[in-house]
Scaffold this motif. Structure first.
Motif, PDB file in Angstrom:
ATOM      1  N   SER A  25       0.804  -1.231   0.000  1.00 15.16           N
ATOM      2  CA  SER A  25       0.000   0.000   0.000  1.00 15.16           C
ATOM      3  C   SER A  25       0.831   1.272   0.000  1.00 15.16           C
ATOM      4  O   SER A  25       0.303   2.351  -0.276  1.00 15.16           O
ATOM      5  CB  SER A  25      -0.922   0.011   1.234  1.00 15.16           C
ATOM      6  OG  SER A  25      -0.173   0.206   2.426  1.00 15.16           O
ATOM      7  N   ASN A  26       2.142   1.159   0.327  1.00 18.12           N
ATOM      8  CA  ASN A  26       2.936   2.386   0.468  1.00 18.12           C
ATOM      9  C   ASN A  26       4.111   2.497  -0.498  1.00 18.12           C
ATOM     10  O   ASN A  26       4.958   3.373  -0.362  1.00 18.12           O
ATOM     11  CB  ASN A  26       3.444   2.530   1.912  1.00 18.12           C
ATOM     12  CG  ASN A  26       4.353   1.370   2.331  1.00 18.12           C
ATOM     13  OD1 ASN A  26       4.639   0.477   1.527  1.00 18.12           O
ATOM     14  ND2 ASN A  26       4.786   1.385   3.579  1.00 18.12           N
ATOM     15  N   GLY A  27       4.177   1.601  -1.480  1.00 14.37           N
ATOM     16  CA  GLY A  27       5.156   1.740  -2.546  1.00 14.37           C
ATOM     17  C   GLY A  27       6.584   1.423  -2.187  1.00 14.37           C
ATOM     18  O   GLY A  27       7.502   1.915  -2.843  1.00 14.37           O
ATOM     19  N   ASP A  28       6.802   0.572  -1.187  1.00 17.18           N
ATOM     20  CA  ASP A  28       8.183   0.210  -0.856  1.00 17.18           C
ATOM     21  C   ASP A  28       8.578  -1.167  -1.386  1.00 17.18           C
ATOM     22  O   ASP A  28       9.671  -1.662  -1.114  1.00 17.18           O
ATOM     23  CB  ASP A  28       8.422   0.278   0.645  1.00 17.18           C
ATOM     24  CG  ASP A  28       7.589  -0.734   1.438  1.00 17.18           C
ATOM     25  OD1 ASP A  28       6.775  -1.453   0.820  1.00 17.18           O
ATOM     26  OD2 ASP A  28       7.750  -0.802   2.677  1.00 17.18           O
ATOM     27  N   GLY A  29       7.664  -1.805  -2.142  1.00 19.40           N
ATOM     28  CA  GLY A  29       7.958  -3.099  -2.733  1.00 19.40           C
ATOM     29  C   GLY A  29       7.701  -4.282  -1.823  1.00 19.40           C
ATOM     30  O   GLY A  29       7.958  -5.424  -2.204  1.00 19.40           O
ATOM     31  N   ILE A  30       7.187  -4.014  -0.622  1.00 18.60           N
ATOM     32  CA  ILE A  30       6.895  -5.065   0.354  1.00 18.60           C
ATOM     33  C   ILE A  30       5.430  -4.955   0.765  1.00 18.60           C
ATOM     34  O   ILE A  30       4.949  -3.863   1.096  1.00 18.60           O
ATOM     35  CB  ILE A  30       7.797  -4.946   1.596  1.00 18.60           C
ATOM     36  CG1 ILE A  30       9.272  -5.102   1.202  1.00 18.60           C
ATOM     37  CG2 ILE A  30       7.424  -5.992   2.648  1.00 18.60           C
ATOM     38  CD1 ILE A  30      10.239  -4.843   2.329  1.00 18.60           C
ATOM     39  N   GLY A  31       4.721  -6.075   0.747  1.00 19.63           N
ATOM     40  CA  GLY A  31       3.327  -6.070   1.161  1.00 19.63           C
ATOM     41  C   GLY A  31       3.167  -5.688   2.612  1.00 19.63           C
ATOM     42  O   GLY A  31       4.095  -5.810   3.413  1.00 19.63           O
TER      43      GLY A  31
END
Length: 541
Positions: A25-31
């Motif tokens: 949800s925050n665009g860091d590549g990790i769910g």
């Protein structure tokens, strides 16, 4: 509702989510947790009863959350406790229960308990972990080997002792024989149940207690299989599966019984898992259910393999209630293991119907409803510590942990706006959720239809199972509850088979995977029949 109502979990379908890989949800590549919350309506639409969340606790992520540094907090990469509370509230609004992972066999080396324990031999937590003096020659206290390779002991100069670890050296073994440690575990249980959690999946529970005498494990006989780890050369008689574990689980159950409608399921691996699963779930004083690795590592799925596993759980008093999974975060995707020479979509349809017809609880792994195959992860992209340590002989678990494909037209299939922590599977684009939602005949819609069948049938959800004599390629069994009877037939071979049960005329076909016609079963096909009685479920609570 009566006192004889069945608990909600009996016969439930539980959907496993690996948080790192479900939705970012925050665009860091990790769910993360917010990503899961945003997609809960999709999960609810499948017809599952509950979600099992793999670890999201604070952790240095040496083993991706199975090395916990704080049992009562959320790791910042996944969000906050407030995000978790929001997830639970939204899930409950949608009629979904929440089951979370618990790892009691070990912690992270960065857990405050271990930091204190290793600081000296006389601090208040000095014996909260398994410490031992070296042999006179300085070598480890015994021959135990870790699951991930190498000795199960690491030297610590601060204490001048070795500490035990069943897995990574960064995962020191808790001394769960200690009453003080058990009490802290019970505090953790209450912390999460008080937040509205509906149940626990308990990781590696048969690794949670050791032989205090530290006796050497005997060597394992050579069974002709390739042994990739020193761990495979031993019978783990003393390093795991201690007889006090069931007694500890009785204390765990007492804590759970302080709450209404809560659920416990144990993961049990190893060579003697069937015996242990039954011991851990015996009667009404221990865990509710357990699942093993009967199918998770099976190189092929045959009628014989299935029947051998299923008959071990008869419908007898105190025999325990089983759970089954074809896929999870530790095992290769089932379609890549089993659909050899068969159309993958056809195989997945048969497999999904088969799973829904089994007696016990069933687990779906995220993306299994889409038919996702295993992804081949190149060495330079590996994250799995076991695969890295044993390359190339140990198949990477990363290939079953790749990002969920939500949109075929998005750069990273809608999982994230940036490069994910693991590569996207090339074959997953055509299987994305948006593609299958638009196709009424897709595996996704088929999964919903299959789970609706299970949810509407008392025979399938909670009934008995009786096997029929059939050709070796076929698995044929009846499910029954009160006056409802179901017949389930599956062809797990590579040739078409014609077979008819006695009194075949009494069976009315319901749902078929593959072109089953007039008792003729093509490869990778299956069908359910019903005769007599209503299909309504008994009341549940």
């Amino acid at each position: 509702m009566t006192d004889t109502a069945l608990p909600w979990w009996r016969g439930a379908t539980i959907y496993q989510i690996y948080p790192r890989s479900f939705a970012d949800s925050n665009g860091d590549g990790i769910g993360d947790l917010a990503g899961i919350t945003a997609h809960l309506p999709y999960v609810a639409s499948l017809g599952v009863d509950a979600i099992w969340l793999s670890p999201f606790f604070k952790s240095p992520m040496r083993d991706f959350g199975y090395d916990v540094s704080d049992y009562c907090d959320v790791d910042p990469i996944f969000g906050t406790l407030a995000d978790f509370d929001t997830l639970v509230a939204r899930a409950h609004e949608l009629g979904l229960r929440i089951v979370i992972d618990q790892v009691w066999a070990h912690t992270s080396e960065e857990h405050g308990w271990f930091i204190e324990s290793r600081s000296s031999r006389d601090n208040p937590k000095a014996d909260w972990y398994v410490w031992a003096d070296p042999k006179p020659d300085g070598s480890p206290p015994n021959n135990w080997q870790s699951v991930f390779g190498g000795p199960a002991w690491t030297w610590d100069a601060r204490r001048g002792q070795y500490y035990m670890h069943q897995f990574l050296r960064e995962q020191p073994q808790l001394h769960l024989h200690k009453a003080e440690v058990q009490e802290r575990v019970f505090d953790i249980i209450r912390f999460w149940l008080d937040r509205g959690v509906d149940g626990f999946r308990i990781d590696a529970i048969n690794h949670s207690m050791h032989d205090p005498q530290l006796r050497d494990n005997p060597p394992a006989p050579d069974n002709g299989k390739v042994r990739t780890r020193p761990f495979d050369f031993q019978i783990r008689k003393y390093s795991q599966s201690h007889p006090d574990i069931p007694l500890f689980l009785e204390r765990v159950r007492q804590v759970f019984d302080e709450y209404d409608n809560r659920f416990t399921v144990a993961e049990v691996g190893g060579d003697d898992s069937d015996k242990e699963m039954k011991a851990f779930t015996q009667g009404n004083r221990r865990l509710n259910t357990a699942y093993g690795f009967d199918f998770l590592y099976a190189p092929e799925l045959t009628a014989s393999v299935l029947r051998t596993a299923l008959v071990k759980w008869p419908a007898e008093k105190d025999a325990g209630w089983p759970s089954w999974a074809f896929e999870n975060h530790d095992a290769p995707r089932a379609v890549s293991r089993w659909a050899k020479g068969v159309d993958p979509d056809a195989y997945c349809r048969m497999k999904m119907l088969l799973l829904a017809c089994l007696r016990g609880n069933i687990f779906l792994y995220y993306g299994e409803e889409l038919g996702l195959p295993q992804v081949d992860i190149p060495f330079e992209d590996l994250q799995d510590p076991e695969a890295i340590a044993n390359w190339p002989l140990t198949l990477s678990r990363d290939g079953a942990r790749t990002p969920m494909p939500w949109r075929s037209d998005a750069p990273y299939l809608g999982f994230s706006d940036t490069r994910p922590w693991l590569p996207i599977g090339d074959a997953h684009r055509a299987l994305a959720v948006n593609v299958q939602e638009a196709q009424p005949q897709s595996l996704l819609h088929w999964t919903r239809k299959v789970l609706a069948l299970r949810n509407g049938s008392a025979a399938l959800r909670v009934g008995s199972i009786d096997f029929l004599d059939a050709p070796k390629e076929l698995l044929a069994f009846e499910r029954g509850h009160e006056d409802e009877r179901m017949l389930c037939v599956f062809n797990l071979g590579d040739k078409a088979v014609t077979w008819m049960p006695r009194a075949a005329e009494r069976w009315q076909p319901l749902l078929a995977a593959g072109a089953v016609e007039a008792w003729h079963f093509p490869p990778a096909s299956g069908i359910t029949f019903r005769t007599g009685g209503a299909s309504g479920l008994p009341s549940q609570k």
